[in-house]
Design an enzyme around this catalytic site. Structure first.
Site, short mmCIF file in Angstrom:
data_model
loop_
_atom_site.label_atom_id
_atom_site.label_comp_id
_atom_site.label_asym_id
_atom_site.label_seq_id
_atom_site.Cartn_x
_atom_site.Cartn_y
_atom_site.Cartn_z
CG HIS A 162 2.40 39.59 11.40
ND1 HIS A 162 1.30 39.35 10.65
CD2 HIS A 162 2.84 38.18 11.52
CE1 HIS A 162 1.06 38.05 10.36
NE2 HIS A 162 1.81 37.58 10.84
CB CYS A 178 3.25 34.85 12.90
SG CYS A 178 5.02 35.14 12.12
#
Length: 203
Positions: A162, A178
Site C-alpha cells: 500500500h 504490511c
C-alpha cells in the site's frame, strides 16, 4: 484461263505434290538407346552427403478463424519481495521489469515469508486501526495511501502492499506487517498486477 481450268491442268499433268493427296512419311531411323543414370535425375537435395538431413518436427495445428488468441504465448508475471533488500521486484517471465523500495514489518510484526498471490486490489482504500477499530476514510492522511494490493489474510487481518503519507520511512522496518510504498510507486505497480498473480516473499 479460269481458276477451275488451272486446277484441272494440275490434276492432268501430275501437278504439284499438294494436288496428289497425302504422301507417305519416310521411315524414321532408329536411335541408339542410352543408359539412364538414376543419379542424374535426382535433385541435389536428394543426394546423400550434399545437404544436412531435414528433421520434421511436430507443429501445433493452425488456429481457426477468430481463435488466434489461444495460440499467443502467455508470459507469466510475479512479484518477488526481498525483505533484506527492502525492495519488491516485478517479473515478466524471467525478466525483471520493475523494482521499488519498500518499508516492511517491524520486530514482532514481521512481514510473513512464503508463497502467496494477489487477492485484492482497491483504489483509495479505507483503513481500520488494528487496535481500537477507528475508521480512517480515504484521503491524504490515510495510512494506506492511495492504493491497496492485498496478498495475505487470516480472515480478520490482512497484509498487502500500500501507499503511505510518510514516504520518509521507506526502507525501514516500521509497519505492522504490511509493505509500504511511495504513493507514485504503488500507483504504477497497481496498474501492472492482476488478482491471482503470484507473490513470493523472501527473507
Amino acid at each position: 484461263m479460269t481458276l477451275l481450268a488451272i486446277l484441272g491442268l494440275g490434276l492432268l499433268s501430275g501437278g504439284p505434290a499438294w494436288a496428289e493427296g497425302p504422301q507417305p512419311l519416310p521411315n524414321p531411323q532408329p536411335r541408339p538407346v542410352q543408359a539412364v543414370n538414376p543419379a542424374a535425375n535426382e535433385s541435389p537435395l536428394e543426394r546423400p552427403g550434399l545437404w544436412p538431413p531435414i528433421v520434421q518436427t511436430a507443429q501445433p495445428p493452425l488456429p481457426g478463424l477468430g481463435q488466434h488468441q489461444a495460440h499467443v504465448p502467455v508470459v507469466s508475471s510475479a512479484l518477488v519481495l526481498r525483505l533484506g533488500e527492502r525492495r519488491v521486484y516485478l517479473y515478466r517471465g524471467t525478466v525483471m521489469v520493475r523494482s521499488y523500495p519498500v518499508a516492511i514489518g517491524r520486530d514482532g510484526w514481521e512481514t510473513p515469508t512464503g508463497h502467496f498471490q494477489v487477492i485484492q486490489k482497491t483504489v483509495d482504500p479505507v483503513w481500520q486501526h488494528p487496535f481500537n477499530g477507528t475508521i480512517v476514510p480515504a484521503g491524504k492522511d490515510n495510512p494506506l495511501g492511495v492504493r491497496w494490493i492485498g496478498f495475505w489474510t487470516n480472515g480478520d487481518n490482512s497484509i498487502g502492499f500500500h501507499g503511505t503519507p510518510n514516504p520518509e520511512l521507506i526502507g525501514q522496518a516500521v509497519s505492522h506487517g504490511c509493505v509500504r510504498m511511495r504513493n507514485e510507486d504503488i500507483v504504477d505497480l497497481f496498474d501492472r498486477v492482476t488478482e491471482g498473480m503470484p507473490v513470493r516473499v523472501e527473507p
